[in-house]
Design a protein around this motif. Structure first.
Motif, PDB file in Angstrom:
ATOM      1  N   GLU A 231      -8.993   7.489  -6.918  1.00  0.00           N
ATOM      2  CA  GLU A 231      -8.622   6.643  -6.916  1.00  0.00           C
ATOM      3  C   GLU A 231      -8.147   5.702  -8.061  1.00  0.00           C
ATOM      4  O   GLU A 231      -8.624   5.057  -9.329  1.00  0.00           O
ATOM      5  CB  GLU A 231      -9.920   6.092  -6.334  1.00  0.00           C
ATOM      6  N   TYR A 232      -7.224   4.446  -7.320  1.00  0.00           N
ATOM      7  CA  TYR A 232      -7.292   3.907  -9.082  1.00  0.00           C
ATOM      8  C   TYR A 232      -8.351   2.423  -8.985  1.00  0.00           C
ATOM      9  O   TYR A 232      -8.600   2.362  -7.889  1.00  0.00           O
ATOM     10  CB  TYR A 232      -5.802   2.737  -8.054  1.00  0.00           C
TER      11      TYR A 232
ATOM     12  N   GLN B  86       0.894  -1.224  -0.269  1.00  0.00           N
ATOM     13  CA  GLN B  86       0.074   0.072  -0.230  1.00  0.00           C
ATOM     14  C   GLN B  86       0.970   1.380  -0.070  1.00  0.00           C
ATOM     15  O   GLN B  86       0.841   1.797  -0.229  1.00  0.00           O
ATOM     16  CB  GLN B  86      -0.983   0.254   1.342  1.00  0.00           C
ATOM     17  N   ASN B  87       1.892   1.533   0.824  1.00  0.00           N
ATOM     18  CA  ASN B  87       3.052   2.090   0.671  1.00  0.00           C
ATOM     19  C   ASN B  87       3.803   2.882  -0.833  1.00  0.00           C
ATOM     20  O   ASN B  87       3.588   3.497  -1.318  1.00  0.00           O
ATOM     21  CB  ASN B  87       3.921   1.726   1.570  1.00  0.00           C
TER      22      ASN B  87
ATOM     23  N   TYR C  33      -3.351  -1.695 -10.665  1.00  0.00           N
ATOM     24  CA  TYR C  33      -3.231  -0.423 -10.021  1.00  0.00           C
ATOM     25  C   TYR C  33      -3.585   0.328 -11.364  1.00  0.00           C
ATOM     26  O   TYR C  33      -2.171   0.409 -11.538  1.00  0.00           O
ATOM     27  CB  TYR C  33      -3.199  -0.245  -8.958  1.00  0.00           C
TER      28      TYR C  33
ATOM     29  N   GLU D 117      -4.526  12.208  -7.939  1.00  0.00           N
ATOM     30  CA  GLU D 117      -5.375  12.572  -6.814  1.00  0.00           C
ATOM     31  C   GLU D 117      -6.915  11.622  -6.840  1.00  0.00           C
ATOM     32  O   GLU D 117      -7.830  11.473  -5.613  1.00  0.00           O
ATOM     33  CB  GLU D 117      -6.209  14.073  -6.716  1.00  0.00           C
TER      34      GLU D 117
ATOM     35  N   ASN E  71       0.793   4.517  -2.369  1.00  0.00           N
ATOM     36  CA  ASN E  71       0.790   5.826  -2.453  1.00  0.00           C
ATOM     37  C   ASN E  71       1.392   6.183  -2.490  1.00  0.00           C
ATOM     38  O   ASN E  71       1.579   8.058  -2.710  1.00  0.00           O
ATOM     39  CB  ASN E  71       0.543   6.015  -0.841  1.00  0.00           C
ATOM     40  N   VAL E  72       3.407   6.319  -2.363  1.00  0.00           N
ATOM     41  CA  VAL E  72       3.966   7.224  -2.729  1.00  0.00           C
ATOM     42  C   VAL E  72       3.997   7.198  -4.477  1.00  0.00           C
ATOM     43  O   VAL E  72       4.260   8.395  -5.060  1.00  0.00           O
ATOM     44  CB  VAL E  72       5.641   6.054  -2.902  1.00  0.00           C
TER      45      VAL E  72
ATOM     46  N   LYS F  46       1.500   7.019  -6.665  1.00  0.00           N
ATOM     47  CA  LYS F  46       0.079   8.053  -7.135  1.00  0.00           C
ATOM     48  C   LYS F  46       0.408   9.509  -6.665  1.00  0.00           C
ATOM     49  O   LYS F  46       0.236  10.650  -7.686  1.00  0.00           O
ATOM     50  CB  LYS F  46      -1.423   7.741  -6.021  1.00  0.00           C
ATOM     51  N   ASP F  47       1.488  10.189  -5.326  1.00  0.00           N
ATOM     52  CA  ASP F  47       2.273  10.414  -4.802  1.00  0.00           C
ATOM     53  C   ASP F  47       3.007  11.396  -6.450  1.00  0.00           C
ATOM     54  O   ASP F  47       2.748  12.591  -6.974  1.00  0.00           O
ATOM     55  CB  ASP F  47       3.034  11.016  -3.980  1.00  0.00           C
TER      56      ASP F  47
END
Length: 245
Positions: A167-168, A152-153, A179, A165, A156-157, A159-160
């Protein structure tokens, strides 16, 4: 991910798109015993220019974007099958952990392929459409083993990094958990598309991140259909296979 690897996407554009400009502006100099050769007459200079023109027309300029993948020595070393479907070859990573399609005019510069600790492989290839003034970059980062508790980390990284912004979208295909998302933007030359995905093996703790970017070349405006480019990006992403290790 290391900053220089992110910057290297720009290097791919400069390396490939810039070749034409550099070669066109550079004029060969002839030397005799370390000194520049003087012109003997206008007639001899004209003859030399004619010979140079014939040589270029006969042999072609050795630019990255003038060659197909099969003609580029480094890129060709990754190909496992050519013409698997019209316009595409099949390529395999240097760690032999993944395969995917590569367009027939995709070029992998050797400076944009890195293997770290025999576990992580970063590969970037660029595609030029000079006729329509378009540039494409594809980057994949393959991990032969990733810590599953940090999955999950990773998402999240990623995505950033993509400036995403929403959702996958999550799907399962080819024994992979995928994803993905996309960001549509515009710069001073035209539309820009970033299409990306993180793919995790369902059987082994392998993973691969995928990024596709479509943009206009240099300072030339162009027309980019974001819908059509997204279809190409999706096709390449869904062609990815993680291989048994």
């Amino acid at each position: 991910m290391k900053t220089w690897l992110r910057i290297s996407t720009l290097c791919a554009v400069l390396l490939i798109v810039g070749c034409n400009t550099a070669n066109n502006q550079q004029e060969p100099e002839e030397e005799v015993n370390g000194e520049e050769k003087q012109e003997d007459s206008d007639a001899e200079q004209t003859s030399a220019d004619d010979d140079a023109t014939q040589e270029v027309e006969g042999e072609g300029v050795d630019n990255e974007d003038d060659r197909l993948a099969v003609e580029h020595e480094f890129t060709n070393s990754f190909l496992v099958e050519t013409d698997v479907e019209p316009g595409f070859h099949q390529m395999r990573g240097g760690l032999e952990g993944f395969e995917m399609l590569i367009p027939e005019n995709g070029i992998i510069p050797s400076m944009l392929h890195v293997i770290e600790n025999n576990k992580i492989e970063t590969l970037i290839y660029a595609i030029n459409n000079n006729l329509e003034k378009k540039q494409y970059n594809v980057q994949v980062i393959y991990q032969s083993k990733y810590p599953q508790e940090l999955k999950q980390n990773y998402l999240n990284v990623f995505k950033d990094e993509m400036g995403f912004e929403d959702e996958y979208v999550r799907v399962e295909a080819n024994d992979l958990e995928i994803y993905y998302g996309k960001v549509e933007d515009k710069d001073e030359y035209g539309p820009v598309l970033k299409y990306f995905g993180y793919l995790f093996s369902k059987e082994q703790n392998q993973a691969i991140s995928y990024e596709f970017m479509a943009m206009c070349q240099g300072k030339d405006e162009c027309d980019i259909s974001l819908e059509e480019e997204a279809e190409v990006a999706e096709k390449l992403m869904y062609s990815i296979r993680l291989l048994d290790q």
